[in-house]
Design a protein around this motif. Structure first.
Motif, PDB file in Angstrom:
ATOM      1  N   PHE A 310      45.814  34.771  24.866  1.00  0.00           N
ATOM      2  CA  PHE A 310      46.535  35.842  25.545  1.00  0.00           C
ATOM      3  C   PHE A 310      47.401  35.331  26.705  1.00  0.00           C
ATOM      4  O   PHE A 310      46.954  34.518  27.513  1.00  0.00           O
ATOM      5  N   ILE A 335      44.915  41.785  24.214  1.00  0.00           N
ATOM      6  CA  ILE A 335      43.959  42.170  25.265  1.00  0.00           C
ATOM      7  C   ILE A 335      43.281  43.465  24.877  1.00  0.00           C
ATOM      8  O   ILE A 335      43.886  44.321  24.239  1.00  0.00           O
ATOM      9  N   GLY A 339      38.524  43.738  29.052  1.00  0.00           N
ATOM     10  CA  GLY A 339      38.645  42.287  28.972  1.00  0.00           C
ATOM     11  C   GLY A 339      38.927  41.663  30.339  1.00  0.00           C
ATOM     12  O   GLY A 339      39.437  42.313  31.245  1.00  0.00           O
ATOM     13  N   VAL A 341      40.926  38.801  32.500  1.00  0.00           N
ATOM     14  CA  VAL A 341      42.121  37.961  32.433  1.00  0.00           C
ATOM     15  C   VAL A 341      42.240  37.134  33.703  1.00  0.00           C
ATOM     16  O   VAL A 341      41.716  37.512  34.752  1.00  0.00           O
ATOM     17  N   ARG A 368      43.727  48.354  22.609  1.00  0.00           N
ATOM     18  CA  ARG A 368      44.160  46.965  22.790  1.00  0.00           C
ATOM     19  C   ARG A 368      45.680  46.901  22.769  1.00  0.00           C
ATOM     20  O   ARG A 368      46.346  47.838  22.343  1.00  0.00           O
ATOM     21  N   LEU A 391      44.456  34.324  29.192  1.00  0.00           N
ATOM     22  CA  LEU A 391      43.063  34.099  28.821  1.00  0.00           C
ATOM     23  C   LEU A 391      42.513  33.036  29.777  1.00  0.00           C
ATOM     24  O   LEU A 391      43.108  31.969  29.918  1.00  0.00           O
TER      25      LEU A 391
END
Ligand code: GDP
Length: 411
Positions: A310, A335, A339, A341, A368, A391
Motif C-alpha cells: 500500500f 487499505i 488498517g 498505515v 476498502r 504499509l
C-alpha cells in the motif's frame, strides 16, 4: 490463482477516471461540475451557482467568496466507469492547491469561456498541467452567450496554448438558439429540447455540408498527427469512426492533439457527450506511468496494482461535521477499515477509521480502497497534506511535488 485475481482487479482499474476540471475563474468550472453530478445522478437537486446552493461547494467560506478555495474530490458514475472529480481552484492565488490536485489526477477537462476564449489565467494553469504531463480534453462552454463563437475560441486555443485543436463537434444554432451539437465521429445530431433531456437523430440536411466539411478537417488533422490514421487515410482517403476514436485517445495521452467539445453547462447542453469523451479519451490509473518514490534512499516505482504494498498520498485535509476528513489518492495496494498505515515522512503509524466515498450529496462508507482510487478517510489524527501513507513493512516516500525539488531520503 493470483494472476486471475490480478486481472480482475486491473479490469476494475481501467474503469476509473481521476479527473480535474481546469478553468479560469468564471469560465464555468463550478457549473460544469454541478451539471456533471446532476446528469450522472449523483445529486437530485439542481443547484445554481448564484443562489449559493451548488452541491460541490461544501464550505460556506467558498460560497461567500464565490471562488473555489478548498480542493475536494467527488465521485460519480458514468457509463460503467467511476469518475472521481478532484477540485482544482481556478484562482491564480491558489497555484499550490492546483499543483497538489495536478499530482493526484490522471486527466483533466479544461473549460474555456466561449466568449473570452483562452484567458491569461487559463494559460498559466495550462502550463502547470503541461509540467505535470496531464492529458486533457477541452470544453468550450457558454455557447449560449451573446458573442460566443466556437471557432474563435478554437483559434485562441491554437494560438495561445500552442496545441493542435481537434474539434469533434459542430454546434447547432448560435447564442440564444444554441440547441445542440453534431457528433462528428458518429455523424449524429444531439439536440437538447427544453429541460434536460436530449434526442439523438440524423444530421439535419441544412447542416450536412458543414458537418462533412468539419469531419474532413478533423480527419486530416488526425491523419497528420497519427501514423496508423495516416496509413488508413492514404489508403481510403477517409477515416472510420473507430480509427478516429482510437487515434484521438492516443493523441490525448501524448498531448499531441487536443480534443475539443462544446456546450453550455448552464443550460445543461453538451455535458453527456463531454462525459463520454472523458471516459473514452482520458487515461485510467493503469494508463499513466507508475508512481515514483524513495525507499531507504533508493528510488522506487510502484505499479497501480491492488496486490502491491500500500502507498497513498494525502492531498487534502478537511475539518467537517463528519470529523477530520483526509483525502487520499491510493497509488498501489489496498487499505481496509481499521488498517494501520505508516506516515513515512512523520515516521508515525496511524489507524484508518472509516473509508468514505464522497458523493455530491452524501458520503458512502466502503470497506476498502484500492490502487487507483480516491477516497476520504476518517480517523487519521495527524497526517498532513502532502504526506505519504504506506504499509509499515514497505516504507516509501512518494516523490515531492515539484520535479525540480531535490529527492528527500528517508532512513
Ligand atoms: P467558475 O468560477 O469557473 O467556477 O464559474 P461558475 O461555474 O461559477 O460560472 C461563472 C458564471 O458564469 C456564473 O454566473 C454561471 O451561472 C455562468 N455560467 C456558467 N456556465 C454558463 C453557460 O454555459 N452559459 C451562461 N450563459 N452562463 C454560464
Amino acid at each position: 490463482m493470483r494472476t486471475d485475481l490480478h486481472h480482475h482487479a486491473n479490469d476494475a482499474l481501467t474503469r476509473i477516471r481521476n479527473l480535474g476540471i481546469l478553468a479560469h475563474v468564471d469560465a464555468g468550472k463550478t457549473t460544469t461540475t454541478e451539471r456533471i453530478l446532476y446528469v450522472t445522478g449523483a445529486t437530485y437537486k439542481r443547484g445554481e451557482v448564484h443562489d449559493g446552493t451548488t452541491v460541490t461547494d461544501f464550505d460556506s467560506q467558498e460560497r461567500d467568496r464565490g471562488i473555489t478555495i478548498f480542493a475536494a474530490a467527488v465521485s460519480c458514475d458514468w457509463a460503467g466507469h467511476r469518475i472521481n472529480l478532484i477540485d482544482t481552484p481556478g484562482h491564480v492565488d491558489f497555484a499550490d492547491e492546483v499543483e497538489r490536485a495536478l499530482r493526484v489526477l490522471d486527466g483533466a477537462i479544461a473549460v474555456f469561456d466561449g466568449v473570452a476564449g483562452v484567458e491569461p489565467q487559463s494559460e498559466s494553469v495550462w502550463r502547470q498541467a503541461d509540467r505535470h504531463r496531464v492529458p486533457r480534453i477541452a470544453f468550450v462552454n457558454k455557447l449560449d452567450r451573446a458573442g460566443a463563437d466556437l471557432d474563435d475560441a478554437v483559434r485562441s486555443i491554437r494560438e495561445r496554448l500552442r496545441v493542435t485543436p481537434l474539434v469533434v463537434q459542430l454546434p447547432i444554432g448560435r447564442e440564444d438558439d444554441f440547441t445542440g451539437v453534431v457528433d462528428l465521429l458518429r455523424m449524429r445530431a444531439l439536440v437538447w429540447a427544453d429541460g434536460d433531456t436530449f434526442t439523438e437523430g440524423p444530421v439535419p440536411d441544412d447542416l450536412r455540408p458543414e458537418a462533412e466539411r468539419r469531419r474532413r478537417v478533423l480527419e486530416e488533422a488526425v491523419a497528420e498527427l497519427h501514423p496508423t490514421a495516416l496509413e488508413e487515410f492514404c489508403a481510403h482517403s477517409t477515416l472510420s469512426a473507430a480509427t478516429l476514436a482510437a487515434a484521438l485517445r492516443d493523441l490525448t495521452r501524448t498531448g499531441d492533439g487536443l480534443v475539443v467539445l462544446c456546450g453550455s453547462a448552464y443550460r445543461n447542453r453538451g455535458v453527456e457527450p463531454l462525459l463520454d469523451a472523458a471516459v473514452a479519451y482520458l487515461p485510467s490509473p493503469l494508463d499513466v506511468p507508475a508512481v515514483r518514490g524513495v525507499r531507504d534512499g533508493v528510488p522506487q516505482e510502484r505499479a497501480a496494482d491492488p496486490a502491491a504494498p500500500f502507498a497513498a498520498l494525502v492531498f487534502k485535509v478537511n475539518s467537517t461535521a463528519t470529523g477530520r476528513l483526509t483525502y487520499l489518492r491510493v497509488y498501489s495496494g489496498t487499505i481496509r477499515k481499521g488498517g494501520v498505515v505508516l506516515d513515512t515522512g512523520a515516521r508515525r503509524t496511524e489507524r484508518i477509521g472509516r473509508i468514505l466515498r464522497v458523493q455530491a450529496d452524501r458520503h458512502t462508507e466502503v470497506d476498502r480502497a484500492e490502487a487507483g482510487d480516491i477516497v476520504a478517510v476518517v480517523g487519521l489524527k495527524a497526517a498532513r497534506t502532502g504526506a505519504t501513507l504506506c504499509l509499515p513493512g514497505a516504507p516509501l516516500l512518494l516523490e515531492p511535488p515539484s520535479v525540480a525539488d531535490p529527492v528527500v531520503s528517508v532512513a
